[in-house]
Design a protein around this motif. Structure first.
Motif, PDB file in Angstrom:
ATOM      1  N   GLY A   1       0.814  -1.207   0.000  1.00 36.49           N
ATOM      2  CA  GLY A   1       0.000   0.000   0.000  1.00 36.49           C
ATOM      3  C   GLY A   1       0.846   1.255   0.000  1.00 36.49           C
ATOM      4  O   GLY A   1       0.560   2.217  -0.728  1.00 36.49           O
ATOM      5  N   LEU A   2       1.900   1.267   0.806  1.00 41.96           N
ATOM      6  CA  LEU A   2       2.804   2.419   0.865  1.00 41.96           C
ATOM      7  C   LEU A   2       3.473   2.650  -0.481  1.00 41.96           C
ATOM      8  O   LEU A   2       3.593   3.794  -0.946  1.00 41.96           O
ATOM      9  CB  LEU A   2       3.853   2.206   1.953  1.00 41.96           C
ATOM     10  N   GLN A   3       3.884   1.556  -1.120  1.00 38.54           N
ATOM     11  CA  GLN A   3       4.513   1.676  -2.441  1.00 38.54           C
ATOM     12  C   GLN A   3       3.544   2.272  -3.453  1.00 38.54           C
ATOM     13  O   GLN A   3       3.905   3.130  -4.266  1.00 38.54           O
ATOM     14  CB  GLN A   3       4.991   0.296  -2.915  1.00 38.54           C
ATOM     15  N   LEU A   4       2.299   1.825  -3.414  1.00 44.47           N
ATOM     16  CA  LEU A   4       1.282   2.318  -4.337  1.00 44.47           C
ATOM     17  C   LEU A   4       1.021   3.807  -4.126  1.00 44.47           C
ATOM     18  O   LEU A   4       0.909   4.579  -5.087  1.00 44.47           O
ATOM     19  CB  LEU A   4      -0.016   1.520  -4.132  1.00 44.47           C
ATOM     20  N   ILE A   5       0.942   4.211  -2.860  1.00 42.20           N
ATOM     21  CA  ILE A   5       0.674   5.621  -2.533  1.00 42.20           C
ATOM     22  C   ILE A   5       1.820   6.513  -2.995  1.00 42.20           C
ATOM     23  O   ILE A   5       1.602   7.544  -3.654  1.00 42.20           O
ATOM     24  CB  ILE A   5       0.448   5.777  -1.018  1.00 42.20           C
TER      25      ILE A   5
ATOM     26  N   GLN B   1      -6.295  12.381  -3.514  1.00 40.93           N
ATOM     27  CA  GLN B   1      -5.738  11.222  -2.799  1.00 40.93           C
ATOM     28  C   GLN B   1      -6.859  10.408  -2.155  1.00 40.93           C
ATOM     29  O   GLN B   1      -6.862   9.171  -2.211  1.00 40.93           O
ATOM     30  CB  GLN B   1      -4.743  11.684  -1.713  1.00 40.93           C
ATOM     31  N   PHE B   2      -7.839  11.111  -1.564  1.00 39.81           N
ATOM     32  CA  PHE B   2      -8.964  10.415  -0.931  1.00 39.81           C
ATOM     33  C   PHE B   2      -9.723   9.566  -1.939  1.00 39.81           C
ATOM     34  O   PHE B   2     -10.025   8.394  -1.690  1.00 39.81           O
ATOM     35  CB  PHE B   2      -9.904  11.450  -0.290  1.00 39.81           C
TER      36      PHE B   2
ATOM     37  N   ALA C   1       4.154   5.954  -5.229  1.00 42.79           N
ATOM     38  CA  ALA C   1       4.353   5.946  -6.686  1.00 42.79           C
ATOM     39  C   ALA C   1       3.293   6.764  -7.419  1.00 42.79           C
ATOM     40  O   ALA C   1       3.552   7.243  -8.529  1.00 42.79           O
ATOM     41  CB  ALA C   1       4.343   4.508  -7.196  1.00 42.79           C
ATOM     42  N   ASN C   2       2.115   6.937  -6.825  1.00 45.90           N
ATOM     43  CA  ASN C   2       1.004   7.578  -7.537  1.00 45.90           C
ATOM     44  C   ASN C   2       0.547   8.897  -6.929  1.00 45.90           C
ATOM     45  O   ASN C   2      -0.465   9.456  -7.369  1.00 45.90           O
ATOM     46  CB  ASN C   2      -0.191   6.618  -7.593  1.00 45.90           C
ATOM     47  N   LEU C   3       1.262   9.403  -5.937  1.00 46.84           N
ATOM     48  CA  LEU C   3       0.840  10.618  -5.242  1.00 46.84           C
ATOM     49  C   LEU C   3       0.673  11.795  -6.208  1.00 46.84           C
ATOM     50  O   LEU C   3      -0.345  12.499  -6.186  1.00 46.84           O
ATOM     51  CB  LEU C   3       1.857  10.982  -4.157  1.00 46.84           C
ATOM     52  N   VAL C   4       1.654  11.981  -7.081  1.00 45.61           N
ATOM     53  CA  VAL C   4       1.601  13.108  -8.024  1.00 45.61           C
ATOM     54  C   VAL C   4       0.560  12.862  -9.114  1.00 45.61           C
ATOM     55  O   VAL C   4      -0.226  13.757  -9.450  1.00 45.61           O
ATOM     56  CB  VAL C   4       2.993  13.356  -8.644  1.00 45.61           C
ATOM     57  N   SER C   5       0.547  11.652  -9.674  1.00 45.62           N
ATOM     58  CA  SER C   5      -0.396  11.363 -10.763  1.00 45.62           C
ATOM     59  C   SER C   5      -1.854  11.401 -10.280  1.00 45.62           C
ATOM     60  O   SER C   5      -2.752  11.750 -11.046  1.00 45.62           O
ATOM     61  CB  SER C   5      -0.082  10.007 -11.396  1.00 45.62           C
ATOM     62  N   ASN C   6      -2.088  11.056  -9.020  1.00 43.46           N
ATOM     63  CA  ASN C   6      -3.443  11.195  -8.465  1.00 43.46           C
ATOM     64  C   ASN C   6      -3.899  12.645  -8.555  1.00 43.46           C
ATOM     65  O   ASN C   6      -5.056  12.941  -8.908  1.00 43.46           O
ATOM     66  CB  ASN C   6      -3.489  10.758  -7.001  1.00 43.46           C
ATOM     67  N   PHE C   7      -2.975  13.551  -8.237  1.00 42.50           N
ATOM     68  CA  PHE C   7      -3.282  14.984  -8.214  1.00 42.50           C
ATOM     69  C   PHE C   7      -3.447  15.533  -9.633  1.00 42.50           C
ATOM     70  O   PHE C   7      -4.470  16.133  -9.967  1.00 42.50           O
ATOM     71  CB  PHE C   7      -2.162  15.712  -7.470  1.00 42.50           C
ATOM     72  N   THR C   8      -2.452  15.306 -10.474  1.00 46.25           N
ATOM     73  CA  THR C   8      -2.493  15.880 -11.825  1.00 46.25           C
ATOM     74  C   THR C   8      -3.542  15.217 -12.711  1.00 46.25           C
ATOM     75  O   THR C   8      -4.040  15.828 -13.658  1.00 46.25           O
ATOM     76  CB  THR C   8      -1.120  15.758 -12.504  1.00 46.25           C
ATOM     77  N   GLY C   9      -3.898  13.974 -12.392  1.00 47.15           N
ATOM     78  CA  GLY C   9      -4.885  13.266 -13.193  1.00 47.15           C
ATOM     79  C   GLY C   9      -6.304  13.404 -12.688  1.00 47.15           C
ATOM     80  O   GLY C   9      -7.227  12.819 -13.264  1.00 47.15           O
ATOM     81  N   PHE C  10      -6.495  14.175 -11.611  1.00 48.64           N
ATOM     82  CA  PHE C  10      -7.833  14.358 -11.050  1.00 48.64           C
ATOM     83  C   PHE C  10      -8.678  15.140 -12.038  1.00 48.64           C
ATOM     84  O   PHE C  10      -8.373  16.304 -12.368  1.00 48.64           O
ATOM     85  CB  PHE C  10      -7.748  15.082  -9.709  1.00 48.64           C
ATOM     86  N   ALA C  11      -9.740  14.535 -12.540  1.00 46.46           N
ATOM     87  CA  ALA C  11     -10.489  15.076 -13.682  1.00 46.46           C
ATOM     88  C   ALA C  11     -10.926  16.537 -13.535  1.00 46.46           C
ATOM     89  O   ALA C  11     -10.793  17.317 -14.491  1.00 46.46           O
ATOM     90  CB  ALA C  11     -11.691  14.179 -13.965  1.00 46.46           C
ATOM     91  N   PRO C  12     -11.463  16.964 -12.387  1.00 46.02           N
ATOM     92  CA  PRO C  12     -11.965  18.349 -12.324  1.00 46.02           C
ATOM     93  C   PRO C  12     -10.875  19.409 -12.330  1.00 46.02           C
ATOM     94  O   PRO C  12     -11.165  20.573 -12.610  1.00 46.02           O
ATOM     95  CB  PRO C  12     -12.729  18.386 -10.991  1.00 46.02           C
TER      96      PRO C  12
END
Length: 533
Positions: free
Chosen positions: A88-92, A376-377, A94-105
């Protein structure tokens, strides 16, 4: 007679006390909540811990999707996946930035705001608002004030900062109670927050969150900014009529004749600034520019061989035009805004345009920070499968108790309205509730576009009576200018009839629109969802 009068006053005093206690409770509970950004950060931590506990105990539900569906596990179960471990830590991380930049709105709202900023900082929106309100006849002024409030939410702050004080001044200048004007404008700006004739920044904001939630059930499901346009276009007129009715038949008679001695300051300078000849010329040229832009856009989509129709089907549904609607929002506001600014002298060159867009982006700092934690949520919720587990469990409960159809949506609208008393931000509330309720109601058989339309009703109608609404303090300050001893409870009691009429009237309209007439809530928007399909 004195005894009778006292006995009649006692129940009224008791009612006021109960109402005041209710308002105090709402304010107290709202103040217990941390800032929305902190709230999302806490939710992220809670999901991590909860996923670890649920994963340890092997929490799972039967996957209702048909065999062979994308993402369906081989054993036909949906398992909660723990993020409270090394994987889980690895997933978080690795994807922290892409979660933010890829957030549709995120991108869609910022792009739309760039165009709106040009129209706002050039003075076009403010001048159009003043011209609309001040040009209304005495008979039509209430309708026009409410209507102007609704369409002002295209530019988020304009209605609160410009129109509400303007409406109070207008009513006062007409010999009517200024608080009735304030209430009418507030009802339009905030109570009719989601309705509009045009697509605004709220449409891509909500549709992006809805799309992410819908993809928990159908990974290929798309929700465009135009998803609720038909319903919200019609709602503009419905809210205008309801708002004007409440103002003239309930609020204004209750306020009575205005006594200028109640004012906290001299209102001698409370005069309306008429549009200058230069501003009128600017509005005419901006209107002409808007017509030209509209004609050019129509040429790309109206003809059967329009270049922005769907390349394969030739239809408007799913076309590049609808998928790129945010770009057209930008163009539609930017070009008339610059034409107006150039005419009146507020924008002389490209540097002024760039400064306007830069100022707009500088005001979006809080939103960008909120999006980081909200993204992230939403990602954590998706990775853990909590959204699907809650949705399947909730859908089973709804079906077992027989709560479907209109009653289901009435309950959903009321629930959203109640949550809105505590969490005033439309995006913050939807980011929390969409991952649960969009999949849940999809499993019961309703399309995300219809679910989002119902949410927008609930999120709007209680804006008027919650102290958690970000502009409530400013509106209270404007109100005390005309009535020096006015308090929070008095302002909310003035606005309460609007909330009550809006929630009933708007919900009935939704019922007739969706369940009686079967009209789609937007272009290409489905009403029902078939998971097997």
């Amino acid at each position: 007679m004195m005894h009778s009068s006292a006995s009649q006053q006692a129940p009224q005093q008791q009612k006021k006390t109960v109402f005041t206690r209710f308002l105090d409770t709402v304010e107290f509970l709202g103040n217990l909540l941390p800032h929305p950004i902190t709230l999302f950060a806490l939710f992220c931590v809670a999901i991590l811990v909860a996923s670890g506990i649920a994963g340890y105990f092997g929490v799972s539900v039967i996957d209702p999707r048909p065999e062979g569906a994308a993402g369906r596990a081989a054993d036909g179960m949906i398992h909660v996946i723990s993020l409270f471990n090394a994987e889980g830590l690895q997933l978080i991380v690795a994807n922290l930035v892409s979660n933010f930049t890829g957030f549709a709105p995120l991108g869609t709202v910022l792009v739309a705001m760039l165009g709106v900023a040009i129209a706002e900082y050039s003075g076009l929106l403010s001048a159009a608002m003043r011209g609309l309100v001040m040009g209304a006849s005495r008979r039509m002024v209430t309708l026009v004030v409410v209507f102007a409030g609704i369409i002002s939410n295209t530019a988020s702050e304009l209605g609160y900062v410009v129109l509400i004080p303007l409406a109070a001044m207008l009513f006062h200048s007409l010999g009517r109670h200024p608080l009735a004007g304030l209430a009418a404008a507030f009802a339009g700006v905030s109570g009719g927050y989601s309705a509009n004739l045009l697509l605004g920044t709220v449409d891509p904001l909500l549709s992006g969150i809805t799309e992410t939630a819908a993809q928990m059930i159908d990974p290929n499901y798309l929700v465009g900014p135009e998803a609720n346009w038909y319903f919200m276009f019609a709602s503009t007129f419905a809210i205008t009529i309801m708002g004007a009715f409440v103002t003239e038949k309930i609020v204004e008679p209750k306020l009575g004749k205005y006594n200028v001695e109640e004012a906290s300051e001299d209102l001698g300078g409370d005069k309306m600034g008429q549009l200058t000849d230069l501003e009128k010329k600017g509005l005419k040229l901006a209107g002409l520019a808007a017509l030209v832009v509209s004609a050019l856009l129509a040429m790309t989509i109206v003809p059967a061989d329009g270049i922005l129709r769907h390349p394969d089907t030739g239809l408007v549904s799913g076309s590049p035009f609808l998928r790129g609607i945010v770009a057209f929002i930008f163009v539609f506001f930017a070009i008339p805004g610059f034409v107006y600014g150039r005419t009146v002298g507020t924008m002389k060159n490209d540097r002024d345009v760039i400064n306007a867009m830069s100022k707009s982006m500088s005001t979006m700092g809080m939103y960008i920070v909120l999006v980081f934690f909200a993204a992230q949520f939403v990602a954590f919720f998706k990775w853990t499968n909590f959204g699907q587990v809650f949705a399947v469990g909730g859908a089973d409960v709804l079906q077992s108790i027989g709560l479907t159809g209109p009653m289901l949506f009435f309950a959903f609208i009321l629930m959203c309205g109640f949550i809105n008393l505590m969490i005033g931000s439309a995006s913050a509330q939807w980011a929390v509730t969409a991952p649960i309720f969009v999949p849940m109601l999809m499993l019961v058989g309703y399309a995300p576009e219809t679910i989002q339309a119902a949410y927008r009703i609930g999120d709007s109608v209680t804006n008027l009576i919650t102290p958690m609404m970000s502009y409530f303090g400013m509106i209270l300050a404007v109100a005390t200018r005309y009535q020096k001893n006015l308090g929070l409870g008095t302002l909310i009691s003035i606005m309460l009839p609007y909330s009550m009429v809006f929630v009933i009237g708007w919900s009935i309209m939704f019922y007739v629109w969706v369940f009686v007439l079967g009209i789609p809530v937007g272009p290409g928007s489905a009403t029902y969802f078939n998971i097997a399909g």
